[in-house]
Design a protein around this motif. Sequence first.
Motif, mmCIF file in Angstrom:
data_model
loop_
_atom_site.group_PDB
_atom_site.id
_atom_site.type_symbol
_atom_site.label_atom_id
_atom_site.label_comp_id
_atom_site.label_asym_id
_atom_site.label_seq_id
_atom_site.Cartn_x
_atom_site.Cartn_y
_atom_site.Cartn_z
ATOM 1 N N ASP A 192 -9.119 -0.240 31.917
ATOM 2 C CA ASP A 192 -8.104 0.464 32.689
ATOM 3 C C ASP A 192 -6.706 0.042 32.244
ATOM 4 O OD1 ASP A 192 -8.005 -2.113 33.664
ATOM 5 O OD2 ASP A 192 -8.173 -1.568 35.775
ATOM 6 N N GLY A 193 -6.636 -0.636 31.115
ATOM 7 C CA GLY A 193 -5.370 -1.128 30.602
ATOM 8 C C GLY A 193 -5.106 -2.561 30.993
ATOM 9 N N THR A 194 -5.907 -3.073 31.919
ATOM 10 C CA THR A 194 -5.773 -4.469 32.345
ATOM 11 C C THR A 194 -7.056 -5.238 32.055
ATOM 12 O OG1 THR A 194 -4.238 -3.804 34.097
ATOM 13 C CG2 THR A 194 -5.239 -5.981 34.300
ATOM 14 N N ALA A 195 -8.129 -4.823 32.712
ATOM 15 C CA ALA A 195 -9.429 -5.455 32.485
ATOM 16 C C ALA A 195 -10.135 -4.768 31.316
ATOM 17 C CB ALA A 195 -10.282 -5.349 33.742
ATOM 18 N N GLU A 196 -10.817 -5.561 30.489
ATOM 19 C CA GLU A 196 -11.621 -5.023 29.388
ATOM 20 C C GLU A 196 -13.080 -5.379 29.616
ATOM 21 O OE1 GLU A 196 -10.264 -6.348 25.593
ATOM 22 O OE2 GLU A 196 -8.478 -5.061 25.594
ATOM 23 N N HIS A 197 -13.942 -4.377 29.491
ATOM 24 C CA HIS A 197 -15.384 -4.572 29.599
ATOM 25 C C HIS A 197 -16.012 -4.089 28.295
ATOM 26 C CE1 HIS A 197 -15.104 -5.183 34.033
ATOM 27 N NE2 HIS A 197 -14.091 -4.351 33.910
ATOM 28 N N TRP A 198 -16.600 -5.018 27.547
ATOM 29 C CA TRP A 198 -17.230 -4.672 26.274
ATOM 30 C C TRP A 198 -18.715 -4.441 26.521
ATOM 31 C CZ3 TRP A 198 -14.505 -3.860 21.826
ATOM 32 C CH2 TRP A 198 -13.156 -4.252 21.851
ATOM 33 N N LEU A 199 -19.200 -3.269 26.183
ATOM 34 C CA LEU A 199 -20.588 -2.880 26.421
ATOM 35 C C LEU A 199 -21.307 -2.851 25.084
ATOM 36 C CD1 LEU A 199 -19.869 0.098 28.855
ATOM 37 C CD2 LEU A 199 -20.086 -2.333 29.399
ATOM 38 N N ARG A 200 -22.338 -3.661 24.960
ATOM 39 C CA ARG A 200 -23.039 -3.794 23.682
ATOM 40 C C ARG A 200 -24.525 -3.504 23.863
ATOM 41 N NH1 ARG A 200 -19.455 -6.436 20.291
ATOM 42 N NH2 ARG A 200 -17.749 -7.487 21.406
ATOM 43 N N ALA A 201 -25.095 -2.893 22.841
ATOM 44 C CA ALA A 201 -26.535 -2.632 22.821
ATOM 45 C C ALA A 201 -26.981 -2.571 21.370
ATOM 46 C CB ALA A 201 -26.857 -1.313 23.523
ATOM 47 N N PRO A 202 -28.238 -2.888 21.099
ATOM 48 C CA PRO A 202 -28.711 -2.805 19.712
ATOM 49 C C PRO A 202 -28.713 -1.357 19.215
ATOM 50 C CG PRO A 202 -30.536 -3.206 21.225
ATOM 51 C CD PRO A 202 -29.279 -3.353 22.022
ATOM 52 N N ARG A 203 -28.386 -1.193 17.948
ATOM 53 C CA ARG A 203 -28.500 0.133 17.346
ATOM 54 C C ARG A 203 -29.968 0.416 17.047
ATOM 55 N NH1 ARG A 203 -23.897 2.623 15.504
ATOM 56 N NH2 ARG A 203 -22.018 1.324 15.364
ATOM 57 N N HIS A 204 -30.408 1.623 17.353
ATOM 58 C CA HIS A 204 -31.787 2.004 17.067
ATOM 59 C C HIS A 204 -31.826 2.896 15.830
ATOM 60 C CE1 HIS A 204 -33.459 0.267 20.713
ATOM 61 N NE2 HIS A 204 -32.461 0.809 21.391
ATOM 62 N N ASP A 205 -32.772 2.628 14.969
ATOM 63 C CA ASP A 205 -32.906 3.396 13.736
ATOM 64 C C ASP A 205 -33.612 4.719 14.050
ATOM 65 O OD1 ASP A 205 -32.913 4.189 11.117
ATOM 66 O OD2 ASP A 205 -34.624 2.948 10.529
ATOM 67 N N ASN A 206 -32.874 5.622 14.672
ATOM 68 C CA ASN A 206 -33.431 6.902 15.087
ATOM 69 C C ASN A 206 -32.347 7.963 14.920
ATOM 70 O OD1 ASN A 206 -34.674 9.078 16.272
ATOM 71 N ND2 ASN A 206 -35.102 8.077 18.229
ATOM 72 N N ARG A 207 -32.589 8.927 14.062
ATOM 73 C CA ARG A 207 -31.577 9.955 13.805
ATOM 74 C C ARG A 207 -31.509 11.011 14.906
ATOM 75 N NH1 ARG A 207 -33.786 14.745 11.118
ATOM 76 N NH2 ARG A 207 -31.735 15.120 10.208
ATOM 77 N N HIS A 208 -32.465 11.006 15.803
ATOM 78 C CA HIS A 208 -32.536 12.056 16.827
ATOM 79 C C HIS A 208 -31.698 11.631 18.042
ATOM 80 C CE1 HIS A 208 -35.289 14.034 14.257
ATOM 81 N NE2 HIS A 208 -36.129 13.022 14.282
ATOM 82 N N THR A 209 -30.405 11.927 17.956
ATOM 83 C CA THR A 209 -29.422 11.458 18.946
ATOM 84 C C THR A 209 -28.604 12.604 19.524
ATOM 85 O OG1 THR A 209 -27.850 11.044 17.159
ATOM 86 C CG2 THR A 209 -29.223 9.183 17.864
#
Length: 269
Positions: A192-209
């Motif tokens: 929101d310009g003040t707080a930062e929330h970094w959201l991480r997840a593993p990348r999946h080797d799947n082209r169907h996105t």
Amino acid sequence: MRTPPPRVLTVAGSDSGGGAGIQADLKTMLALGTHGMSVLTAVTAQNSLGVQGAWELPAEAVRQQFRSVIEDIGAQAVKTGMLAGAELVETVADLLDGLTAPVVVDPVGVSKHGDPLLAPEALEVVRTALLPKATVATPNLDEVAQLTGVRAETEAELPRAAEAVLAHGPRWVLIKGGHLKDGDTAVDLLTDGTAEHWLRAPRHDNRHTHGTGCTLAAAIAALLAKGASVPEAARGAKEYVTGAIAAGFALGDGIGPVDHGWCLGGDRR
């Protein structure tokens, strides 16, 4: 009588192939335990290979759909997606005036295949009229560049991209970093310009996105309707869409969709 589930309204275009747009939104809302409702803005002829055609609905049709739902049923969150042209963007922005429910704006600019879904002349209306109505805006990196001219190519550049979008008025912005080339982690930045929330997840080797952007924004809206805070909704939506990407499946000869029902159980093989 049963208490009705939280109600979520999506204002977006139709994907005839069922992977994105209104179809993806309604599937996501159902999977996350909410009642999805829709305002159709455009019809596309679309499949796994791309968009073969698109037709806007008249502004009055969009206006009447929205009022029919809001004035009778109401909504505890609203999500916007494909709005196609400047008149529809302005119409939807006007309809959102005075709405107390949270609004998730997915500023859809191009399809997964690179097909344009927003007229160039509509960009300024998105910046000045629609983004200021957003509780959360959810642009991907191409949409950030389209809206602000800022091109982020590494994780370190995501805060600069977020700052550029926030300058147009949304309360929060979620910069989707799925197109970043660095690392094996799919990283998004919510701020929101003040707080930062970094959201991480593993990348999946799947082209169907196909449908990931629509699905993420719809999931945020559904979780906000259920009473989550913006950071809670973003984290839950990230988890949901990560599972949907992992379960994405081939459909047709091109890029298949994510699996919106991956979390519902049953034999989905």
